[in-house]
Design a protein around this motif. Structure first.
Motif, PDB file in Angstrom:
ATOM      1  N   VAL A   2      -2.034   1.660  -6.224  1.00  0.00           N
ATOM      2  CA  VAL A   2      -0.343   1.158  -6.327  1.00  0.00           C
ATOM      3  C   VAL A   2       0.439   0.830  -7.956  1.00  0.00           C
ATOM      4  O   VAL A   2      -0.129  -0.618  -8.562  1.00  0.00           O
ATOM      5  N   PRO A   3       1.244   1.708  -8.299  1.00  0.00           N
ATOM      6  CA  PRO A   3       1.460   1.241  -9.596  1.00  0.00           C
ATOM      7  C   PRO A   3       2.672  -0.470  -9.858  1.00  0.00           C
ATOM      8  O   PRO A   3       3.103  -1.117  -9.035  1.00  0.00           O
TER       9      PRO A   3
ATOM     10  N   THR B  56      -1.772  -8.405  -7.975  1.00  0.00           N
ATOM     11  CA  THR B  56      -1.722  -7.104  -9.777  1.00  0.00           C
ATOM     12  C   THR B  56      -3.233  -7.160  -9.191  1.00  0.00           C
ATOM     13  O   THR B  56      -3.865  -6.190  -9.373  1.00  0.00           O
ATOM     14  N   GLU B  57      -4.140  -7.956  -8.603  1.00  0.00           N
ATOM     15  CA  GLU B  57      -6.192  -7.697  -8.018  1.00  0.00           C
ATOM     16  C   GLU B  57      -5.337  -6.211  -6.681  1.00  0.00           C
ATOM     17  O   GLU B  57      -6.195  -5.300  -6.422  1.00  0.00           O
ATOM     18  N   GLU B  58      -4.596  -6.723  -5.851  1.00  0.00           N
ATOM     19  CA  GLU B  58      -4.655  -5.463  -4.999  1.00  0.00           C
ATOM     20  C   GLU B  58      -4.099  -4.364  -5.118  1.00  0.00           C
ATOM     21  O   GLU B  58      -4.712  -4.178  -3.994  1.00  0.00           O
ATOM     22  N   THR B  59      -2.944  -4.574  -5.686  1.00  0.00           N
ATOM     23  CA  THR B  59      -1.988  -3.616  -5.834  1.00  0.00           C
ATOM     24  C   THR B  59      -3.323  -2.397  -6.865  1.00  0.00           C
ATOM     25  O   THR B  59      -3.535  -1.215  -7.094  1.00  0.00           O
ATOM     26  N   THR B  60      -4.492  -2.760  -8.007  1.00  0.00           N
ATOM     27  CA  THR B  60      -5.802  -2.224  -8.675  1.00  0.00           C
ATOM     28  C   THR B  60      -6.542  -1.389  -7.259  1.00  0.00           C
ATOM     29  O   THR B  60      -6.913  -0.729  -7.720  1.00  0.00           O
ATOM     30  N   VAL B  61      -6.986  -3.095  -6.509  1.00  0.00           N
ATOM     31  CA  VAL B  61      -7.276  -1.593  -5.661  1.00  0.00           C
ATOM     32  C   VAL B  61      -6.454  -1.017  -4.560  1.00  0.00           C
ATOM     33  O   VAL B  61      -7.836   0.546  -3.892  1.00  0.00           O
TER      34      VAL B  61
ATOM     35  N   LYS C 173       0.469  -1.376   0.439  1.00  0.00           N
ATOM     36  CA  LYS C 173       0.221   0.402  -0.307  1.00  0.00           C
ATOM     37  C   LYS C 173       0.614   1.204  -0.049  1.00  0.00           C
ATOM     38  O   LYS C 173       0.381   2.079  -0.734  1.00  0.00           O
ATOM     39  N   ASN C 174       2.009   1.601   0.383  1.00  0.00           N
ATOM     40  CA  ASN C 174       3.048   2.810   0.954  1.00  0.00           C
ATOM     41  C   ASN C 174       4.276   2.440  -0.449  1.00  0.00           C
ATOM     42  O   ASN C 174       4.973   3.080  -0.164  1.00  0.00           O
ATOM     43  N   ALA C 175       4.053   1.078  -1.497  1.00  0.00           N
ATOM     44  CA  ALA C 175       4.744   1.096  -1.829  1.00  0.00           C
ATOM     45  C   ALA C 175       4.672   2.218  -3.140  1.00  0.00           C
ATOM     46  O   ALA C 175       3.908   2.962  -3.573  1.00  0.00           O
ATOM     47  N   PHE C 176       6.249   2.731  -3.991  1.00  0.00           N
ATOM     48  CA  PHE C 176       5.944   4.078  -4.945  1.00  0.00           C
ATOM     49  C   PHE C 176       5.724   2.735  -6.326  1.00  0.00           C
ATOM     50  O   PHE C 176       5.062   3.272  -6.989  1.00  0.00           O
ATOM     51  N   GLY C 177       5.719   1.916  -6.277  1.00  0.00           N
ATOM     52  CA  GLY C 177       6.138   0.274  -6.722  1.00  0.00           C
ATOM     53  C   GLY C 177       5.987  -0.941  -6.603  1.00  0.00           C
ATOM     54  O   GLY C 177       6.601  -1.070  -5.676  1.00  0.00           O
ATOM     55  N   VAL C 178       5.200  -1.760  -7.488  1.00  0.00           N
ATOM     56  CA  VAL C 178       5.299  -2.847  -7.613  1.00  0.00           C
ATOM     57  C   VAL C 178       6.048  -4.011  -8.265  1.00  0.00           C
ATOM     58  O   VAL C 178       4.939  -3.468  -9.525  1.00  0.00           O
ATOM     59  N   LEU C 179       6.839  -4.600  -7.856  1.00  0.00           N
ATOM     60  CA  LEU C 179       7.318  -5.713  -9.289  1.00  0.00           C
ATOM     61  C   LEU C 179       6.609  -7.061  -9.000  1.00  0.00           C
ATOM     62  O   LEU C 179       7.494  -7.993  -8.060  1.00  0.00           O
ATOM     63  N   THR C 180       6.165  -7.828 -10.030  1.00  0.00           N
ATOM     64  CA  THR C 180       5.810  -9.750  -9.725  1.00  0.00           C
ATOM     65  C   THR C 180       5.076 -10.406 -10.402  1.00  0.00           C
ATOM     66  O   THR C 180       5.378  -9.325 -11.795  1.00  0.00           O
ATOM     67  N   ASP C 181       5.224 -11.371 -10.125  1.00  0.00           N
ATOM     68  CA  ASP C 181       5.067 -12.411 -11.117  1.00  0.00           C
ATOM     69  C   ASP C 181       3.671 -12.934 -10.347  1.00  0.00           C
ATOM     70  O   ASP C 181       2.715 -13.945 -10.803  1.00  0.00           O
ATOM     71  N   SER C 182       2.783 -12.461 -10.062  1.00  0.00           N
ATOM     72  CA  SER C 182       2.057 -13.110  -8.778  1.00  0.00           C
ATOM     73  C   SER C 182       0.218 -12.573  -9.339  1.00  0.00           C
ATOM     74  O   SER C 182       0.314 -11.292  -9.196  1.00  0.00           O
TER      75      SER C 182
END
Length: 364
Positions: free
Chosen positions: A295-296, A287-292, A274-283
């Motif tokens: 968060v980029p 991607t659902e949680e960053t959308t809500v 929630k507090n990150a500048f951005g997230v890099l993932t293959d999960s």
């Protein structure tokens, strides 16, 4: 009504939790919905401790089949044998499966061969990538399911193209988001926040576990090297998945801004996201949680079973293409990242809709 609910991995419990909570609420209103929670033990996770269940108010399983690790075939066979015994000892009217893990598919097959109806939560999602074991699990499960509870109109349309009758498709929203929204105000700083002197929106979070990213040494080395270099002005927090850890130990990738940490609990990990500048993932779930949470999200996959996170959300697919990764970083660092629109019915009420439909189906 007597229902058996199946969980095979840690995320399954987080999806099931709001459903069971809603069932309990319905029962206080005079309904009679009995349930039995079965953990197949497909993923033995040391984080599935008492703390995990208490933290998210998740009920402990009534039964654990203790399948644990093995090849795809070994796991599938062991789950089927164990679950068949479970249903013989504890008959039910309905088996509910969630997501797309091996347990989802295996328990669906067992239930249908025992002439028990199946409800699939997160039905109809597709990546189109048959190299993913999860895609095979989705296809087999949905070919046998009776009641399809979906997260998006994309999933609805996938099922309709397969010939599923519309009156068996129930567009309910996303139970994972039910859990996120319920706990968003309870998210807590992990210890590493202070240890690494982290500040809001001044660090990146990375997770990797897909075979095409982590199973080949040179690929993993190139990917991490590029990300650490492009993100040189940020601390990169990397909770390391067990399957990734083994390979990393031999690569000796030491970058000043890259911090390897142990996997975190739900409340701590999502505080970081929630507090990150951005997230890099293959999960897919992240991607659902960053959308809500708006968060980029740079997704290190070529396809996704959750296209709504790209069309509406903050997600961008880059695979492990160096040029796409670089372009995504340029957009992220320049502040040009797209803002999220929350997908339809991702409102924290998916479990309520699921249980209401079951009440109607079984005329309770």
């Amino acid at each position: 009504m007597n229902m058996t609910i199946v969980a095979g991995a840690r995320p399954n419990f987080m999806k099931i939790a709001p459903i069971i909570e809603t069932i309990k609420q319905k029962n206080t209103q005079g309904f009679n919905i009995k349930y039995r929670l079965v953990h197949t033990g497909q993923h033995y996770d040391k984080n599935l401790s008492a703390t995990f269940f208490e933290e998210l108010n998740i009920p402990f399983p009534d039964s654990n089949l203790e399948v644990k690790s093995g090849t795809q075939a070994q796991q599938t066979a062991a789950i089927m044998v164990g679950f068949e015994r479970e249903l013989q000892q504890h008959p039910c009217d309905l088996v509910m499966v969630v997501g797309d893990v091996t347990s989802t598919m295996a328990c669906t097959i067992v239930a249908k061969k025992a002439s028990i109806k199946v409800a699939h939560v997160e039905a109809g999602i597709r990546s189109g990538d048959m190299k993913m074991p999860e895609e095979i699990n989705r296809i087999v499960t949905d070919s046998l399911t009776d009641y399809f509870f979906t997260t998006s109109t994309y999933a609805n349309n996938n099922l309709k193209r397969l010939g599923v009758m519309e009156n068996n498709i129930f567009f309910v929203g996303n139970v994972m988001i039910d859990t996120l929204l319920k706990n968003e105000n309870r998210l807590k700083k992990p210890l590493i926040w202070k240890d690494l002197n982290l500040k809001k929106k001044h660090y990146l979070v990375m997770t990797l576990h897909r075979p095409n990213n982590v199973d080949e040494a040179s690929q993993l080395k190139n990917l991490i090297t590029q990300i650490a270099t492009l993100g040189k002005d940020f601390s990169i927090i990397f909770p390391v998945h067990p399957r990734t850890k083994k390979l990393l130990q031999g690569l000796k990738l030491n970058f000043e801004n890259l911090h390897y940490i142990e996997p975190l609990g739900y409340l701590e990990f999502n505080y970081l996201v929630k507090n990150a500048f951005g997230v890099l993932t293959d999960s897919g779930g992240i991607t659902e949680e960053t959308t809500v949470m708006n968060v980029p999200c740079i997704t290190l996959r070529d396809s996704t079973e959750r296209p709504e996170t790209c069309e509406l959300g903050t997600n961008v697919l880059v695979g492990n293409d160096t040029f796409k990764i670089e372009a995504a970083f340029e957009d992220l660092l320049s502040g040009n990242w797209k803002q999220s629109n929350i997908p339809q019915l991702w409102d924290g009420k998916a479990a309520e809709r699921i249980v209401n439909h079951l009440v109607e189906i079984y005329k309770l």
